[in-house]
Motif scaffolding. Structure first.
Motif, PDB file in Angstrom:
ATOM      1  N   ILE A  19       0.837  -1.195   0.000  1.00 47.06           N
ATOM      2  CA  ILE A  19       0.000   0.000   0.000  1.00 47.06           C
ATOM      3  C   ILE A  19       0.873   1.246   0.000  1.00 47.06           C
ATOM      4  CG2 ILE A  19      -1.809   1.261   1.255  1.00 47.06           C
ATOM      5  CD1 ILE A  19      -2.692  -1.523   0.170  1.00 47.06           C
ATOM      6  N   ASP A  20       0.614   2.143  -0.919  1.00 44.77           N
ATOM      7  CA  ASP A  20       1.315   3.431  -0.927  1.00 44.77           C
ATOM      8  C   ASP A  20       0.873   4.185   0.333  1.00 44.77           C
ATOM      9  OD1 ASP A  20       1.723   6.303  -1.318  1.00 44.77           O
ATOM     10  OD2 ASP A  20       2.329   5.767  -3.347  1.00 44.77           O
ATOM     11  N   PRO A  21       1.808   4.498   1.245  1.00 44.08           N
ATOM     12  CA  PRO A  21       1.411   5.104   2.521  1.00 44.08           C
ATOM     13  C   PRO A  21       0.856   6.520   2.385  1.00 44.08           C
ATOM     14  CG  PRO A  21       3.802   5.091   2.308  1.00 44.08           C
ATOM     15  CD  PRO A  21       3.250   4.306   1.147  1.00 44.08           C
ATOM     16  N   GLU A  22       1.170   7.202   1.314  1.00 43.46           N
ATOM     17  CA  GLU A  22       0.663   8.560   1.124  1.00 43.46           C
ATOM     18  C   GLU A  22      -0.727   8.577   0.508  1.00 43.46           C
ATOM     19  OE1 GLU A  22       4.045   9.993  -1.160  1.00 43.46           O
ATOM     20  OE2 GLU A  22       4.567  11.257   0.559  1.00 43.46           O
ATOM     21  N   ILE A  23      -1.031   7.553  -0.298  1.00 44.42           N
ATOM     22  CA  ILE A  23      -2.303   7.522  -1.013  1.00 44.42           C
ATOM     23  C   ILE A  23      -3.291   6.561  -0.361  1.00 44.42           C
ATOM     24  CG2 ILE A  23      -3.387   7.061  -3.253  1.00 44.42           C
ATOM     25  CD1 ILE A  23      -0.759   7.935  -4.562  1.00 44.42           C
ATOM     26  N   GLY A  24      -2.779   5.496   0.241  1.00 48.25           N
ATOM     27  CA  GLY A  24      -3.649   4.545   0.929  1.00 48.25           C
ATOM     28  C   GLY A  24      -4.261   3.496   0.030  1.00 48.25           C
ATOM     29  N   PHE A  25      -3.632   3.234  -1.122  1.00 50.94           N
ATOM     30  CA  PHE A  25      -4.150   2.224  -2.036  1.00 50.94           C
ATOM     31  C   PHE A  25      -2.975   1.431  -2.572  1.00 50.94           C
ATOM     32  CE2 PHE A  25      -7.109   0.645  -5.322  1.00 50.94           C
ATOM     33  CZ  PHE A  25      -8.254   0.527  -4.545  1.00 50.94           C
ATOM     34  N   ASN A  26      -3.247   0.240  -3.129  1.00 46.91           N
ATOM     35  CA  ASN A  26      -2.152  -0.650  -3.536  1.00 46.91           C
ATOM     36  C   ASN A  26      -1.456  -0.191  -4.816  1.00 46.91           C
ATOM     37  OD1 ASN A  26      -2.948  -2.433  -5.984  1.00 46.91           O
ATOM     38  ND2 ASN A  26      -4.780  -2.473  -4.687  1.00 46.91           N
ATOM     39  N   ILE A  27      -0.190  -0.588  -4.924  1.00 46.64           N
ATOM     40  CA  ILE A  27       0.657  -0.115  -6.022  1.00 46.64           C
ATOM     41  C   ILE A  27       0.238  -0.655  -7.382  1.00 46.64           C
ATOM     42  CG2 ILE A  27       2.614   0.352  -4.510  1.00 46.64           C
ATOM     43  CD1 ILE A  27       3.923  -2.252  -5.548  1.00 46.64           C
ATOM     44  N   VAL A  28      -0.401  -1.816  -7.423  1.00 50.35           N
ATOM     45  CA  VAL A  28      -0.844  -2.371  -8.710  1.00 50.35           C
ATOM     46  C   VAL A  28      -1.983  -1.527  -9.266  1.00 50.35           C
ATOM     47  CG1 VAL A  28      -1.877  -4.350  -9.877  1.00 50.35           C
ATOM     48  CG2 VAL A  28      -0.048  -4.700  -8.200  1.00 50.35           C
ATOM     49  N   ASP A  29      -3.019  -1.314  -8.465  1.00 49.76           N
ATOM     50  CA  ASP A  29      -4.179  -0.560  -8.950  1.00 49.76           C
ATOM     51  C   ASP A  29      -3.894   0.926  -9.118  1.00 49.76           C
ATOM     52  OD1 ASP A  29      -6.170  -2.577  -9.398  1.00 49.76           O
ATOM     53  OD2 ASP A  29      -6.168  -2.892  -7.244  1.00 49.76           O
ATOM     54  N   LEU A  30      -2.853   1.413  -8.437  1.00 50.71           N
ATOM     55  CA  LEU A  30      -2.451   2.809  -8.664  1.00 50.71           C
ATOM     56  C   LEU A  30      -1.723   2.965 -10.000  1.00 50.71           C
ATOM     57  CD1 LEU A  30      -1.260   3.924  -5.128  1.00 50.71           C
ATOM     58  CD2 LEU A  30      -3.296   4.693  -6.370  1.00 50.71           C
ATOM     59  N   GLY A  31      -1.373   1.844 -10.623  1.00 46.32           N
ATOM     60  CA  GLY A  31      -0.682   1.900 -11.909  1.00 46.32           C
ATOM     61  C   GLY A  31       0.817   2.099 -11.773  1.00 46.32           C
ATOM     62  N   LEU A  32       1.357   1.801 -10.599  1.00 47.44           N
ATOM     63  CA  LEU A  32       2.787   2.000 -10.370  1.00 47.44           C
ATOM     64  C   LEU A  32       3.629   0.821 -10.851  1.00 47.44           C
ATOM     65  CD1 LEU A  32       2.724   3.588  -6.801  1.00 47.44           C
ATOM     66  CD2 LEU A  32       2.695   4.736  -9.021  1.00 47.44           C
ATOM     67  N   VAL A  33       3.011  -0.334 -11.055  1.00 47.78           N
ATOM     68  CA  VAL A  33       3.729  -1.517 -11.530  1.00 47.78           C
ATOM     69  C   VAL A  33       3.576  -1.587 -13.045  1.00 47.78           C
ATOM     70  CG1 VAL A  33       3.886  -4.032 -11.432  1.00 47.78           C
ATOM     71  CG2 VAL A  33       3.382  -2.720  -9.347  1.00 47.78           C
ATOM     72  N   TYR A  34       4.691  -1.445 -13.745  1.00 42.03           N
ATOM     73  CA  TYR A  34       4.659  -1.439 -15.204  1.00 42.03           C
ATOM     74  C   TYR A  34       4.793  -2.838 -15.809  1.00 42.03           C
ATOM     75  CZ  TYR A  34       5.160   3.676 -15.305  1.00 42.03           C
ATOM     76  OH  TYR A  34       4.972   5.031 -15.171  1.00 42.03           O
ATOM     77  N   ASP A  35       5.648  -3.680 -15.212  1.00 40.15           N
ATOM     78  CA  ASP A  35       5.881  -4.986 -15.809  1.00 40.15           C
ATOM     79  C   ASP A  35       6.331  -5.975 -14.739  1.00 40.15           C
ATOM     80  OD1 ASP A  35       6.060  -6.684 -18.191  1.00 40.15           O
ATOM     81  OD2 ASP A  35       8.204  -6.713 -17.776  1.00 40.15           O
ATOM     82  N   ILE A  36       5.928  -7.219 -14.907  1.00 43.70           N
ATOM     83  CA  ILE A  36       6.347  -8.315 -14.040  1.00 43.70           C
ATOM     84  C   ILE A  36       6.733  -9.473 -14.949  1.00 43.70           C
ATOM     85  CG2 ILE A  36       5.690  -9.954 -12.238  1.00 43.70           C
ATOM     86  CD1 ILE A  36       3.355  -7.962 -11.561  1.00 43.70           C
ATOM     87  N   ALA A  37       7.918 -10.014 -14.721  1.00 41.72           N
ATOM     88  CA  ALA A  37       8.360 -11.202 -15.441  1.00 41.72           C
ATOM     89  C   ALA A  37       9.049 -12.115 -14.439  1.00 41.72           C
ATOM     90  CB  ALA A  37       9.324 -10.831 -16.565  1.00 41.72           C
ATOM     91  N   VAL A  38       8.841 -13.421 -14.592  1.00 39.02           N
ATOM     92  CA  VAL A  38       9.507 -14.379 -13.718  1.00 39.02           C
ATOM     93  C   VAL A  38      10.258 -15.359 -14.605  1.00 39.02           C
ATOM     94  CG1 VAL A  38       9.262 -16.076 -11.878  1.00 39.02           C
ATOM     95  CG2 VAL A  38       7.676 -14.128 -11.995  1.00 39.02           C
ATOM     96  N   ALA A  39      11.571 -15.423 -14.400  1.00 39.56           N
ATOM     97  CA  ALA A  39      12.419 -16.321 -15.181  1.00 39.56           C
ATOM     98  C   ALA A  39      12.317 -17.741 -14.638  1.00 39.56           C
ATOM     99  CB  ALA A  39      13.865 -15.837 -15.126  1.00 39.56           C
ATOM    100  N   GLU A  40      12.785 -18.696 -15.424  1.00 43.39           N
ATOM    101  CA  GLU A  40      12.741 -20.103 -15.026  1.00 43.39           C
ATOM    102  C   GLU A  40      13.510 -20.361 -13.739  1.00 43.39           C
ATOM    103  OE1 GLU A  40      13.652 -22.965 -18.021  1.00 43.39           O
ATOM    104  OE2 GLU A  40      12.383 -21.969 -19.501  1.00 43.39           O
ATOM    105  N   ASP A  41      14.527 -19.534 -13.454  1.00 44.92           N
ATOM    106  CA  ASP A  41      15.322 -19.720 -12.240  1.00 44.92           C
ATOM    107  C   ASP A  41      14.666 -19.104 -11.008  1.00 44.92           C
ATOM    108  OD1 ASP A  41      15.704 -17.025 -12.758  1.00 44.92           O
ATOM    109  OD2 ASP A  41      17.890 -17.137 -12.868  1.00 44.92           O
ATOM    110  N   GLY A  42      13.442 -18.575 -11.173  1.00 43.26           N
ATOM    111  CA  GLY A  42      12.709 -18.027 -10.041  1.00 43.26           C
ATOM    112  C   GLY A  42      12.991 -16.578  -9.729  1.00 43.26           C
TER     113      GLY A  42
END
Length: 105
Positions: A19-42
């Motif tokens: 949760i962004d402490p200044e806004i009070g909402f999660n970083i995913v729904d705030l649009g702060l997360v641009y990309d997530i990738a997980v490689a085979e090595d974890g």
């Protein structure tokens, strides 16, 4: 074995706990997360931003994202990179975040 897409979605779900402490909402729904990738090595690679350069919560958000990602079974380590390209804008928020913050009313 878990498929890469499923693992990415589990990481995304975990990031919703940060949760962004200044806004009070999660970083995913705030649009702060641009990309997530997980490689085979974890290794989870997360590209994210903050609402402004010099945001006082930057370290907290970056650390929280890393801890959240590493809490997901199948993720061995999280590499969280900050970017300001493109710069964050309110239209990047999910409808749930916009409703919570009263944006676009």
């Amino acid at each position: 074995m878990t498929g890469a897409g499923e693992l990415v979605e589990r990481v995304r779900t975990a990031l919703r706990e940060v949760i962004d402490p200044e806004i009070g909402f999660n970083i995913v729904d705030l649009g702060l997360v641009y990309d997530i990738a997980v490689a085979e090595d974890g290794v989870a690679r997360i590209s994210m931003t903050t609402t402004t350069r010099g945001c006082p919560a930057t370290g907290y958000l970056r650390g929280g994202a890393g801890e959240a990602a590493q809490s997901v079974v199948g993720v061995q380590w999280a590499d969280v990179q900050l970017t300001y390209d493109p710069p964050w804008a309110p239209d990047m928020m999910s409808q749930a975040a916009k409703d919570y913050l009263g944006v676009g009313r």
